[in-house]
Design an enzyme around this catalytic site. Structure first.
Site, PDB file in Angstrom:
ATOM      1  N   SER A  68     -19.666  71.809 -57.421  1.00 21.59           N
ATOM      2  CA  SER A  68     -19.134  73.116 -57.781  1.00 21.59           C
ATOM      3  C   SER A  68     -19.814  73.639 -59.053  1.00 21.59           C
ATOM      4  CB  SER A  68     -17.609  73.034 -57.929  1.00 21.59           C
ATOM      5  OG  SER A  68     -17.036  74.319 -57.983  1.00 21.59           O
ATOM      6  N   ASP A 105     -16.507  78.254 -47.311  1.00 21.94           N
ATOM      7  CA  ASP A 105     -16.306  77.835 -48.701  1.00 21.94           C
ATOM      8  C   ASP A 105     -16.153  79.066 -49.597  1.00 21.94           C
ATOM      9  OD1 ASP A 105     -16.978  77.153 -51.468  1.00 21.94           O
ATOM     10  OD2 ASP A 105     -17.648  75.218 -50.729  1.00 21.94           O
ATOM     11  N   HIS A 125     -14.204  73.798 -49.661  1.00 20.97           N
ATOM     12  CA  HIS A 125     -14.878  73.527 -50.931  1.00 20.97           C
ATOM     13  C   HIS A 125     -14.511  72.150 -51.489  1.00 20.97           C
ATOM     14  CE1 HIS A 125     -16.931  74.580 -54.646  1.00 20.97           C
ATOM     15  NE2 HIS A 125     -15.870  74.196 -55.333  1.00 20.97           N
TER      16      HIS A 125
END
Length: 230
Positions: free
Chosen positions: A112, A197, A209
């Site tokens: 991320s 996502d 995600h």
């Protein structure tokens, strides 16, 4: 649109911080391989959930593998500042490691926001909503990196040779054309992003995600092992 995406970021961050714990890994000077890990937003200091990839590489590699974690805020309340600090910290770690251990193979992994900062470190960051553009490390330093693994990178662009997964859309902060990875680095990257996502695909699913390790951990580890020579 940004407020909705930010709210989703907060939801994702809650689950990441609730389920993840920092991963401790032994370090040694100038091991054959060195892995730099960048955690996701709001995770506790350490490697975060991407540390599972680091640990599996350490278990399965025939070589000595040391590791370090990017020390940065990993916050959402001021994402541009946090990611810029993470990029700067990654550049410092990478440059120091490359200079101190000239024969070492270096690997970058991030999840991320962590995926975002490791990419910006070697290709340049900022621009648009992220603020002022920043330069990457020198090509000499960047080319010391033999493998890069990203999961859920908000700077994802679809259709790249290094893309893995089912995504066909850009992320929340797509990488600028001037920040494309070099021809040398592109074959050394696996960037995992799946359809839906919220962050790397501008979709509606936080669950997608949060679950890359469930789908791609072994793929990521096998890619790294192949890149470092087992």
């Amino acid at each position: 649109m940004f407020s909705k995406a930010f709210s989703a970021f907060v939801i994702a961050a809650f689950f990441l911080s609730a389920d993840a714990s920092p991963v401790a890994a032994p370090t040694s000077p100038c091991a054959a391989v060195h892995i730099i890990a960048a955690r996701a937003s709001t995770e506790a200091p350490g490697a975060g959930i991407i540390g599972a990839v680091v640990q599996q590489v350490q278990r399965q590699s025939r070589q000595t593998v040391s590791t370090a974690n990017v020390n940065y805020p990993a916050t959402l309340t001021n994402y541009p500042s946090s990611s810029a600090q993470g990029t700067a910290a990654t550049k410092t770690l990478l440059t120091s490691q490359a200079n101190n251990c000239p024969d070492q193979k270096i690997v970058l992994v991030g999840y991320s926001q962590g995926a975002h900062v490791i990419g910006d470190a070697v290709a340049g960051g900022g621009g648009g909503a992220l603020g002022a553009q920043t330069s990457p490390v020198s090509a000499t330093i960047a080319n010391r990196v033999v493998a890069i693994v990203q999961m859920g990178d908000p700077r994802h662009n679809p259709g790249k040779s290094y893309d893995e997964g089912t995504s066909r859309r850009s992320g929340l902060y797509p990488r600028l054309a001037s920040q494309e990875y070099s021809a040398t680095l592109q074959p050394r990257i696996n960037s995992f992003c799946d359809n839906g996502d919220t962050f790397c695909d501008s979709g509606l699913s936080v669950a997608v995600h949060l679950s890359y390790l469930d789908r791609y951990q072994d793929d990521a580890v096998n890619f790294i092992l192949a890149q470092i020579g087992g």
